[in-house]
Design an enzyme around this catalytic site. Structure first.
Site, PDB file in Angstrom:
ATOM      1  N   CYS A   2       8.361  -8.339   0.291  1.00 15.49           N
ATOM      2  CA  CYS A   2       8.083  -8.334  -1.133  1.00 15.49           C
ATOM      3  C   CYS A   2       8.375  -6.960  -1.712  1.00 15.49           C
ATOM      4  O   CYS A   2       8.996  -6.116  -1.057  1.00 15.49           O
ATOM      5  CB  CYS A   2       6.617  -8.701  -1.380  1.00 15.49           C
ATOM      6  SG  CYS A   2       6.088 -10.253  -0.612  1.00 15.49           S
ATOM      7  N   LEU A  50       8.228 -12.556  -2.141  1.00 16.92           N
ATOM      8  CA  LEU A  50       9.210 -13.396  -1.465  1.00 16.92           C
ATOM      9  C   LEU A  50       8.408 -14.206  -0.459  1.00 16.92           C
ATOM     10  O   LEU A  50       7.948 -13.680   0.556  1.00 16.92           O
ATOM     11  CB  LEU A  50      10.274 -12.549  -0.758  1.00 16.92           C
ATOM     12  CG  LEU A  50      11.352 -13.319   0.009  1.00 16.92           C
ATOM     13  CD1 LEU A  50      12.195 -14.157  -0.947  1.00 16.92           C
ATOM     14  CD2 LEU A  50      12.241 -12.361   0.791  1.00 16.92           C
TER      15      LEU A  50
END
Length: 616
Positions: A2, A50
């Protein structure tokens, strides 16, 4: 995987909402699946997700403990989160995520939670009771974490430099120390960056920020004595290497989304794919880049490995024209300037376009198993004739060689002029793009002793306890690998929201392999210990092939297809007061005449492009 961003300080409140949103939006490419914020007195946290483990909205971040005392944001993965979770029976978990496991471990162990975690990570935890920020980076620096202390005393941190710059809280000022180091090594080594005032948290460290005070602490060091038992029986050592690498690969295959692997057809990527195939019940998705030019194409080897292990293989055929068309996008994706790594952008983009969110990579095999020619050169220096030459005589020869007009002779001159043949004085020269003398001629200020030398000096006694090949491995890992290869893998893969995992960078594997004696590890054939440990996994055609690496015809392109781009960037750099314009113009002309290697020019082009794009 992320993107994280945050600001902590006594003056931080809801008014910082636009600031943290700008910071988070600047790294939106790292996490297209979700975004989240927590803003309160003293703290502003931002996250782009993500989704890899536990795809539910309940696992979005920031994530809070049940009492809402702690708030956490994470970039990375904890590979052993299920084992750690099983140790925390007193906690009632609300998700299946690895992020919540960190939160529970911190609530129980405090900073010692890091000793329980195996993964690649950079995370931050805010304690609402103590008004204290705790943040940490993984042992080997796989995941980046940048920070700065603002003029008003606030702490600002993020996964990328561009996020901190987007806050408008840190002046855009080039670091003179960083610039000099960049000229020499095509990257700036931790803890410094190319931007004045922005630093990297060192690998294996955590930091605490409270009441305007910042303190950093080490929790793991590659040179520590881990008391690894190394058998005197080489067959037992090989079994241990295989077991540790297999376990590392298996942990990195944990995912709730489709995963794949980069496959160049070299030993390292083939080893990872072969072990993945042994572990998985389903065919592995593999990806490679193929070229029409046979001088640069490795597809026959990647195809051979894909067939051997029955993978679902995608070979992305890339013409020079297509690669050059992608170049502006790759440059735009550059968070910190680098003379390397654009090839990672290409294969990452192709892998993500195929619907893959996670890819395993063979990065790190060369560093651990003496895969570069520099390992042998290091041994020869330590055991060869030059070690017996008096320092004064060696340095006299070095000063004479330094007078050569050819840049390729400068490395030899630096080597001969070295104060000693220690790892601290010798290793940096193996990784120089420019010699220190050459780099200093471009700027009015020098960096004195480069940061990597100082780092190696600090660890000199501990490094000396390792076998010679492992001494060079340690220098490679904390030098070029962390600051170029790993950093570039992160910035260029995350530009396409692709998570890359590197099984060779498992800390347990590294702790063991670094203690293996040279007689077991010496590369009688390429990476012989690794190959023999995995035998008969790898085909002979792969083991004994000529090592290529991912090389491209940069010199040809820079004198033809990329000539106008290069010349415009060199001209832009020349107009800046930071560089000696006459020296740079002469350097550019020398490249065109064949006196200077393309690598000593390309990183200047990238630097100029980055400065222009980021408004410096």
């Amino acid at each position: 995987m992320c993107g994280i961003a945050g600001i902590a300080g006594t003056e931080v409140n809801k008014d910082y909402t636009p600031t943290i949103r700008r910071m988070t939006e600047a790294i939106g490419h790292r996490g297209p699946d979700a975004e989240g914020y927590f803003i309160d007195n003293g703290i502003a946290l931002g996250h782009r997700r993500l989704s890899i483990i536990d795809l539910s909205a309940a696992a979005n971040q920031p994530i809070f403990d049940q009492n809402e005392r702690y708030s956490l944001i994470l970039n990375g993965e904890i590979y052993n989160f299920r084992e750690v979770r099983a140790e925390l029976k007193e906690f009632e978990f609300r998700t299946e995520s690895d992020t919540e496991v960190i939160l529970a471990a911190y609530a129980k162990y405090g900073p010692d939670c890091l000793q329980h975690l195996n993964g690649m990570f950079a995370f931050a935890i805010w304690d609402t009771q103590l008004k204290e920020l705790f943040f940490a980076r993984d042992r080997l620096g796989v995941k980046p974490l940048y920070y700065a202390i603002t003029g008003s005393g606030n702490l600002i941190f993020a996964s990328e430099i561009r996020s901190i710059l987007a806050s408008d809280l840190v002046p855009k000022k080039l670091s003179t120390t960083g610039l000099n180091e960049y000229l020499m090594y095509q990257s700036v080594y931790s803890p410094n960056t190319i931007v004045e005032g922005i630093q990297q948290l060192k690998s294996g460290h955590y930091a605490v920020y409270k009441d305007g005070k910042f303190s950093s602490h080490k929790y793991w060091d590659i040179t520590d004595d881990f008391n690894c038992h190394i058998s005197k029986d080489v067959s037992e050592v090989k079994r241990s290497v295989r077991e540790l690498l297999t376990a590392s690969v298996e942990q990195r295959m944990i995912s709730d989304v489709r995963l794949g692997a980069f496959l160049s057809g070299g030993i390292d990527s083939s080893a990872v794919v072969g072990l993945m195939a042994e572990i998985s019940d389903e065919p592995i998705n593999t990806f490679s880049v193929a070229f029409d030019d046979k001088d640069f194409d490795e597809s026959q080897y990647s195809d051979l490995v894909a067939k051997r292990f029955n993978t679902r293989h995608t070979s992305v055929r890339l013409s020079p024209e297509a690669f050059l068309e992608e170049l502006p996008n790759a440059l735009a994706a550059t968070d910190a300037p680098s003379g390397d790594g654009i090839n990672t952008y290409v294969v990452s983009k192709a892998t993500r376009a195929a619907g893959i969110k996670v890819a395993l990579s063979g990065l790190g095999g060369d560093e651990l198993f003496a895969g570069y020619p520099n390992f042998i050169r290091w041994l020869k220096l330590q055991n060869g004739t030059l070690s017996y030459v008096p320092t004064a005589l060696r340095q006299t020869a070095g000063r004479a060689l330094a007078l050569s007009p050819y840049s390729k002779h400068q490395r030899g001159a630096d080597l001969l002029n070295a104060p000693s043949l220690s790892i601290a004085d010798i290793y940096p020269m193996f990784r120089q793009v420019m010699s220190q003398q050459f780099a200093d001629s471009f700027v009015a200020y020098g960096n004195g002793r480069p940061g990597i030398r100082s780092t190696l000096d600090e660890h000199a006694h501990a490094i000396g306890a390792f076998p010679l090949l492992s001494q060079f491995s340690i220098a490679e890992i904390i030098g070029y690998t962390q600051n170029v290869l790993l950093r570039d893998t992160d910035q260029y893969s995350m530009a396409s929201a692709l998570e890359v995992r590197e099984p060779f960078f498992d800390y347990k594997l590294i702790e063991y392999v670094l203690r293996i004696p040279d007689e077991f590890k010496y590369p009688r054939c390429p990476k012989s210990l690794l190959v023999e440990s995995l035998h008969p996994l790898l085909p002979d055609e792969i083991v004994h092939r000529k090592k290529m690496g991912f090389v491209l015809p940069w010199e040809k392109w820079m004198k033809n297809d990329l000539f106008l781009l290069c010349e415009s960037r060199i001209s832009s750099l020349s107009s800046r007061s930071i560089i000696d314009s006459e020296r740079l113009s002469s350097h550019w002309k020398a490249f065109q005449e064949g006196k200077v290697a393309w690598s000593q020019v390309w990183h200047l082009v990238v630097l100029a492009d980055w400065l222009d794009a980021n408004g410096f």
